[in-house]
Design a protein around this motif. Structure first.
Motif, PDB file in Angstrom:
ATOM      1  N   LEU A   1      45.096  13.373  50.612  1.00 41.37           N
ATOM      2  CA  LEU A   1      44.391  12.101  50.814  1.00 41.37           C
ATOM      3  C   LEU A   1      44.305  11.747  52.285  1.00 41.37           C
ATOM      4  O   LEU A   1      43.939  10.622  52.628  1.00 41.37           O
ATOM      5  CB  LEU A   1      45.118  10.964  50.067  1.00 41.37           C
ATOM      6  N   GLY A   2      44.619  12.700  53.172  1.00 42.90           N
ATOM      7  CA  GLY A   2      44.775  12.371  54.581  1.00 42.90           C
ATOM      8  C   GLY A   2      43.822  13.049  55.533  1.00 42.90           C
ATOM      9  O   GLY A   2      44.156  13.219  56.714  1.00 42.90           O
ATOM     10  N   GLY A   3      42.635  13.445  55.066  1.00 41.10           N
ATOM     11  CA  GLY A   3      41.690  14.061  55.983  1.00 41.10           C
ATOM     12  C   GLY A   3      42.193  15.362  56.567  1.00 41.10           C
ATOM     13  O   GLY A   3      41.877  15.694  57.706  1.00 41.10           O
ATOM     14  N   HIS A   4      43.010  16.092  55.795  1.00 42.78           N
ATOM     15  CA  HIS A   4      43.519  17.400  56.216  1.00 42.78           C
ATOM     16  C   HIS A   4      44.249  17.328  57.562  1.00 42.78           C
ATOM     17  O   HIS A   4      43.909  18.013  58.518  1.00 42.78           O
ATOM     18  CB  HIS A   4      42.380  18.420  56.287  1.00 42.78           C
ATOM     19  N   GLY A   5      45.259  16.483  57.585  1.00 42.03           N
ATOM     20  CA  GLY A   5      46.103  16.403  58.778  1.00 42.03           C
ATOM     21  C   GLY A   5      45.677  15.375  59.797  1.00 42.03           C
ATOM     22  O   GLY A   5      46.159  15.389  60.934  1.00 42.03           O
ATOM     23  N   SER A   6      44.815  14.441  59.413  1.00 44.07           N
ATOM     24  CA  SER A   6      44.377  13.404  60.355  1.00 44.07           C
ATOM     25  C   SER A   6      45.495  12.405  60.612  1.00 44.07           C
ATOM     26  O   SER A   6      46.185  11.954  59.681  1.00 44.07           O
ATOM     27  CB  SER A   6      43.157  12.664  59.798  1.00 44.07           C
ATOM     28  N   LEU A   7      45.657  12.055  61.865  1.00 48.49           N
ATOM     29  CA  LEU A   7      46.684  11.096  62.261  1.00 48.49           C
ATOM     30  C   LEU A   7      46.344   9.712  61.726  1.00 48.49           C
ATOM     31  O   LEU A   7      45.227   9.224  61.880  1.00 48.49           O
ATOM     32  CB  LEU A   7      46.781  11.049  63.788  1.00 48.49           C
ATOM     33  N   GLY A   8      47.328   9.081  61.086  1.00 46.90           N
ATOM     34  CA  GLY A   8      47.135   7.729  60.570  1.00 46.90           C
ATOM     35  C   GLY A   8      46.789   7.653  59.103  1.00 46.90           C
ATOM     36  O   GLY A   8      46.586   6.563  58.576  1.00 46.90           O
ATOM     37  N   TYR A   9      46.728   8.811  58.433  1.00 45.90           N
ATOM     38  CA  TYR A   9      46.332   8.821  57.021  1.00 45.90           C
ATOM     39  C   TYR A   9      47.321   9.569  56.130  1.00 45.90           C
ATOM     40  O   TYR A   9      46.979   9.955  55.023  1.00 45.90           O
ATOM     41  CB  TYR A   9      44.952   9.472  56.880  1.00 45.90           C
ATOM     42  N   GLN A  10      48.512   9.779  56.612  1.00 41.79           N
ATOM     43  CA  GLN A  10      49.500  10.551  55.870  1.00 41.79           C
ATOM     44  C   GLN A  10      50.374   9.633  55.008  1.00 41.79           C
ATOM     45  O   GLN A  10      50.244   8.413  55.059  1.00 41.79           O
ATOM     46  CB  GLN A  10      50.314  11.384  56.845  1.00 41.79           C
ATOM     47  N   PRO A  11      51.256  10.183  54.174  1.00 40.65           N
ATOM     48  CA  PRO A  11      52.060   9.342  53.278  1.00 40.65           C
ATOM     49  C   PRO A  11      52.783   8.187  53.974  1.00 40.65           C
ATOM     50  O   PRO A  11      52.848   7.077  53.436  1.00 40.65           O
ATOM     51  CB  PRO A  11      53.063  10.343  52.673  1.00 40.65           C
ATOM     52  N   SER A  12      53.305   8.433  55.173  1.00 42.36           N
ATOM     53  CA  SER A  12      54.022   7.360  55.885  1.00 42.36           C
ATOM     54  C   SER A  12      53.103   6.219  56.293  1.00 42.36           C
ATOM     55  O   SER A  12      53.567   5.110  56.560  1.00 42.36           O
ATOM     56  CB  SER A  12      54.727   7.932  57.122  1.00 42.36           C
ATOM     57  N   ASP A  13      51.804   6.484  56.349  1.00 42.92           N
ATOM     58  CA  ASP A  13      50.834   5.442  56.678  1.00 42.92           C
ATOM     59  C   ASP A  13      50.394   4.669  55.445  1.00 42.92           C
ATOM     60  O   ASP A  13      49.645   3.694  55.559  1.00 42.92           O
ATOM     61  CB  ASP A  13      49.602   6.063  57.348  1.00 42.92           C
ATOM     62  N   GLN A  14      50.834   5.123  54.274  1.00 43.97           N
ATOM     63  CA  GLN A  14      50.458   4.465  53.020  1.00 43.97           C
ATOM     64  C   GLN A  14      51.676   3.971  52.247  1.00 43.97           C
ATOM     65  O   GLN A  14      51.630   3.778  51.039  1.00 43.97           O
ATOM     66  CB  GLN A  14      49.650   5.434  52.155  1.00 43.97           C
ATOM     67  N   GLY A  15      52.789   3.747  52.961  1.00 41.03           N
ATOM     68  CA  GLY A  15      53.948   3.115  52.348  1.00 41.03           C
ATOM     69  C   GLY A  15      55.065   4.043  51.913  1.00 41.03           C
ATOM     70  O   GLY A  15      56.058   3.584  51.357  1.00 41.03           O
ATOM     71  N   PHE A  16      54.930   5.350  52.165  1.00 44.53           N
ATOM     72  CA  PHE A  16      55.918   6.300  51.681  1.00 44.53           C
ATOM     73  C   PHE A  16      56.814   6.847  52.783  1.00 44.53           C
ATOM     74  O   PHE A  16      56.378   7.047  53.913  1.00 44.53           O
ATOM     75  CB  PHE A  16      55.226   7.501  51.028  1.00 44.53           C
ATOM     76  N   GLU A  17      58.034   7.121  52.418  1.00 49.46           N
ATOM     77  CA  GLU A  17      58.924   7.951  53.223  1.00 49.46           C
ATOM     78  C   GLU A  17      58.578   9.398  52.900  1.00 49.46           C
ATOM     79  O   GLU A  17      58.483   9.781  51.725  1.00 49.46           O
ATOM     80  CB  GLU A  17      60.370   7.641  52.843  1.00 49.46           C
ATOM     81  N   GLU A  18      58.380  10.201  53.913  1.00 45.67           N
ATOM     82  CA  GLU A  18      57.951  11.585  53.697  1.00 45.67           C
ATOM     83  C   GLU A  18      59.158  12.496  53.546  1.00 45.67           C
ATOM     84  O   GLU A  18      59.877  12.766  54.505  1.00 45.67           O
ATOM     85  CB  GLU A  18      57.081  12.038  54.869  1.00 45.67           C
ATOM     86  N   ILE A  19      59.366  12.993  52.327  1.00 48.54           N
ATOM     87  CA  ILE A  19      60.472  13.910  52.072  1.00 48.54           C
ATOM     88  C   ILE A  19      60.023  15.342  52.345  1.00 48.54           C
ATOM     89  O   ILE A  19      60.626  16.075  53.122  1.00 48.54           O
ATOM     90  CB  ILE A  19      60.978  13.777  50.627  1.00 48.54           C
ATOM     91  N   ALA A  20      58.946  15.749  51.706  1.00 49.43           N
ATOM     92  CA  ALA A  20      58.327  17.058  51.931  1.00 49.43           C
ATOM     93  C   ALA A  20      56.923  16.959  51.382  1.00 49.43           C
ATOM     94  O   ALA A  20      56.731  16.559  50.226  1.00 49.43           O
ATOM     95  CB  ALA A  20      59.104  18.167  51.227  1.00 49.43           C
ATOM     96  N   TYR A  21      55.927  17.323  52.199  1.00 48.81           N
ATOM     97  CA  TYR A  21      54.556  17.198  51.710  1.00 48.81           C
ATOM     98  C   TYR A  21      53.624  18.097  52.500  1.00 48.81           C
ATOM     99  O   TYR A  21      53.943  18.585  53.575  1.00 48.81           O
ATOM    100  CB  TYR A  21      54.081  15.742  51.813  1.00 48.81           C
ATOM    101  N   TYR A  22      52.427  18.284  51.913  1.00 48.53           N
ATOM    102  CA  TYR A  22      51.377  19.064  52.561  1.00 48.53           C
ATOM    103  C   TYR A  22      50.047  18.423  52.199  1.00 48.53           C
ATOM    104  O   TYR A  22      49.758  18.185  51.026  1.00 48.53           O
ATOM    105  CB  TYR A  22      51.430  20.515  52.092  1.00 48.53           C
ATOM    106  N   ASP A  23      49.235  18.139  53.215  1.00 46.13           N
ATOM    107  CA  ASP A  23      47.971  17.438  53.020  1.00 46.13           C
ATOM    108  C   ASP A  23      46.837  18.433  52.807  1.00 46.13           C
ATOM    109  O   ASP A  23      45.988  18.640  53.667  1.00 46.13           O
ATOM    110  CB  ASP A  23      47.690  16.540  54.241  1.00 46.13           C
ATOM    111  N   ALA A  24      46.840  19.054  51.642  1.00 45.42           N
ATOM    112  CA  ALA A  24      45.816  20.051  51.323  1.00 45.42           C
ATOM    113  C   ALA A  24      45.698  20.166  49.816  1.00 45.42           C
ATOM    114  O   ALA A  24      46.557  19.686  49.060  1.00 45.42           O
ATOM    115  CB  ALA A  24      46.165  21.403  51.938  1.00 45.42           C
ATOM    116  N   GLY A  25      44.638  20.849  49.371  1.00 44.31           N
ATOM    117  CA  GLY A  25      44.412  20.997  47.947  1.00 44.31           C
ATOM    118  C   GLY A  25      45.307  22.025  47.294  1.00 44.31           C
ATOM    119  O   GLY A  25      45.702  21.886  46.136  1.00 44.31           O
TER     120      GLY A  25
END
Length: 593
Positions: free
Chosen positions: A199-223
């Motif tokens: 949901l983050g524009g494939h690594g775009s700054l400002g659109y990752q889980p931490s920008d949507q209220g989440f603590e990032e444990i482990a994630y990858y912004d891809a299909g």
């Protein structure tokens, strides 16, 4: 173009310190058994599997086919046990592809309203990643163009799609989607994310889980992700697009080392470790853990021992399930769920945790793949389609001692219903999110009343109409003619579903009496077709921006069209010039063929 390189300060203040909810009982919402009190705000674990079809879990496949799990090919004992001990929905709908469903689940809104039309790879170009001026009315994260390269004549030009969930950055013109995590954080929850973001524009700054209220444990912004040796890819900093207005890529983080070599196992361990560490360090605070496994998305890779197990299984071939690699992937997914349950038992939190499980779209069953992946039978179609096999998925709610077990609800529901349902089940009134105000109004409605009482509680759920929109020509083959799929939209109202093929066809099915969509009623029930077609297109006109609709291909040559029917603008014919399909947008990149 306004710079989006740095999040605005307000993003850091999304998690506000509001007064915690008054200690309450879920009896007030009709959820708990009489006299049972809530011990406090419960934990929430929301699990969103990837490409898991309705026939891929034992108890759901049994509901569809009548065959008990022990006689099926796939093995899902942990999921079966949870589902049997909880409340299951047999007609749960999602979007036909993963990213739109993820946007809908996390916001409670129709993905088409947000602009999430499809799932895209990192190679797709957007105004943002090309650092090019954004036309009036567009979003920086709108794709310049997305679509498969096809060798067939196409009457329609693809619509576009947004690549990231708006988060309130400069250049977004005030757009900021409210996520379930942000709402729960305001009530004192700790929200954490694990797995597939997309949901983050494939690594775009400002659109990752931490920008949507989440603590990032482990994630990858891809299909999709490799299931072996994935960590380097998740840690990548080199930009996919050199023009992106940011120094490095923010595409993910692999999280703590677990010693596991297979991705599904690793994410299961990380989720279980989160539960244990949270209980030992912050046990007085409720948590919301959003777990998004990459299973069962391609690449289709499984552990050798699992492949060997299913290669020789006697039930191989049941219901068209004969891919031992896929079966192994299902097995690993099921075992990862078992890891979560074991961690909840160890920490004493099982009875204080609401677990919600579903999938983002139907299973993959595309004929152009060399070996069939799975089968959604008796449902028609697969991922990417608006037939039942593409949009109907498993859904169940489990909460030991609080939600009745062995319950099936056959009412039609939608993935955007999860947002208000979770809120109500944990004691937060979702009503304020139903209305326009400072936050976008949600489309979903709470299922809590039905979960409490499947018979009487149905009156508490006032939805009977649902919409879908997929404005793309894609390589996926339409089961009706074997040709690449054309742009489609759909509406289900009561028992009936109308599928609108923008290239000039309408299909009407009585889903209640024709689960496999074999009997097309479009010609025999023209009045219903007209009514549903009108309602669908009025909804599209009022809720979906023009750039997300298909448009006319100015180079279309009817003499080269291989379809056995002629293209016709049904919107213009049936609704008038006001609804006529528009010419191609001048902002699209000419990449049709």
């Amino acid at each position: 173009m306004p710079s989006l390189a740095k999040p605005v300060p307000q993003l850091l203040n999304k998690v506000t310190s509001m007064i915690r909810c008054v200690v309450m009982t879920l009896v007030a919402f009709g959820i708990l058994l009489s006299g049972v009190q809530a011990a406090g705000e419960p934990n929430v674990i929301l699990i969103l599997a990837d490409d898991l079809g309705s026939a891929d879990i034992g108890v759901f496949a049994e509901r569809l086919t009548g065959t008990p799990p022990q006689n099926q090919f796939y093995e899902t004992p942990h999921l079966d046990a949870l589902a049997k001990a909880g409340t299951c929905f047999s007609q749960a709908y999602v979007c036909p592809l993963c990213a739109p469903t993820r946007a809908s689940v996390i916001t409670g809104r129709y993905a088409a309203k947000i602009g999430f039309m499809t799932a895209t790879p990192p190679s797709v170009q957007s105004f943002y990643n090309q650092n090019t001026p954004v036309p009036v009315g567009y979003h920086p994260q709108d794709a310049l163009y997305w679509g498969d390269k096809l060798d067939v004549e196409q009457a329609l030009w693809n619509g576009t799609s947004i690549l990231a969930l708006p988060s309130g950055l400069p250049g977004e013109e005030g757009r900021n989607e409210t996520t379930l995590a942000e709402v729960l954080n305001e009530q004192g929850y700790r929200s954490a994310f694990i797995g597939k973001w997309h949901l983050g524009g494939h690594g775009s700054l400002g659109y990752q889980p931490s920008d949507q209220g989440f603590e990032e444990i482990a994630y990858y912004d891809a299909g999709g992700s490799p299931y072996f040796d994935w960590r380097a890819e998740w840690s990548r900093e080199k930009l996919f697009h050199p023009k992106m207005p940011q120094a490095t890529l923010h595409v993910g983080r692999p999280g703590a080392s677990t010693g596991e070599e297979y991705l599904t196992d690793d994410l299961g361990v990380q989720a279980a470790d989160f539960i244990r560490s949270h209980e030992s360090s912050r046990g007085d605070q409720p948590f919301f853990l959003y777990v998004c496994p990459f299973a069962l998305h391609g690449p289709w890779q499984a552990k050798t021992e699992d492949i060997d197990h299913y290669s020789s299984k006697s039930t191989k071939g049941w219901n068209g399930h004969n891919n031992e690699t896929y079966a192994g992937m299902v097995d690993s997914l099921d075992k990862s769920i078992g890891m979560l349950i074991e961690a909840l038992k160890e920490t004493g939190e099982l009875e204080n945790t609401l677990i919600v499980f579903t999938s983002d779209n139907g299973g993959v069953n595309w004929p152009y793949i060399d070996k069939a992946i799975t089968s959604n039978a008796p449902l028609k179609g697969a991922k990417g389609m608006l037939f039942e096999g593409g949009i109907r998925v498993p859904l169940f709610f489990y909460w030991k001692g609080k939600i009745e077990g062995d319950q099936w609800i056959d009412r039609t529901v939608d993935c955007n219903d999860l947002f208000p349902t979770i809120l109500e089940l944990v004691g937060i009134d979702p009503a304020s999110h139903y209305q326009d105000g400072k936050r976008p109004a949600i489309d979903g409605r709470s299922l809590a009343g039905m979960i409490s009482d499947p018979v009487q509680g149905e009156s508490t759920y006032d939805r009977e109409t649902y919409f879908w929109h997929y404005p793309f020509n894609v390589i996926v083959r339409n089961p009706l003619d074997g040709l690449p799929l054309t742009p489609h939209s759909a509406i289900r109202k009561g028992a009936y579903k109308l599928i609108f093929d923008w290239s000039g066809r309408l299909h009407l099915y009585d889903i209640e009496n024709d689960l496999s969509e074999e009997n097309d009623l479009a010609k025999s029930d023209p009045e219903r077709v007209q009514a549903l077609f009108t309602e669908l297109n009025v909804w599209l006109k009022e809720n979906v921006a023009d750039r997300y609709l298909p448009t006319l291909n100015p180079n279309y040559d009817p003499s080269k069209d291989t379809r056995d029917y002629n293209f016709v603008d049904l919107r213009k014919r049936m609704l008038g010039d006001e609804f006529a399909i528009k010419p191609k947008s001048p902002h699209s990149v000419n990449n049709l063929h």
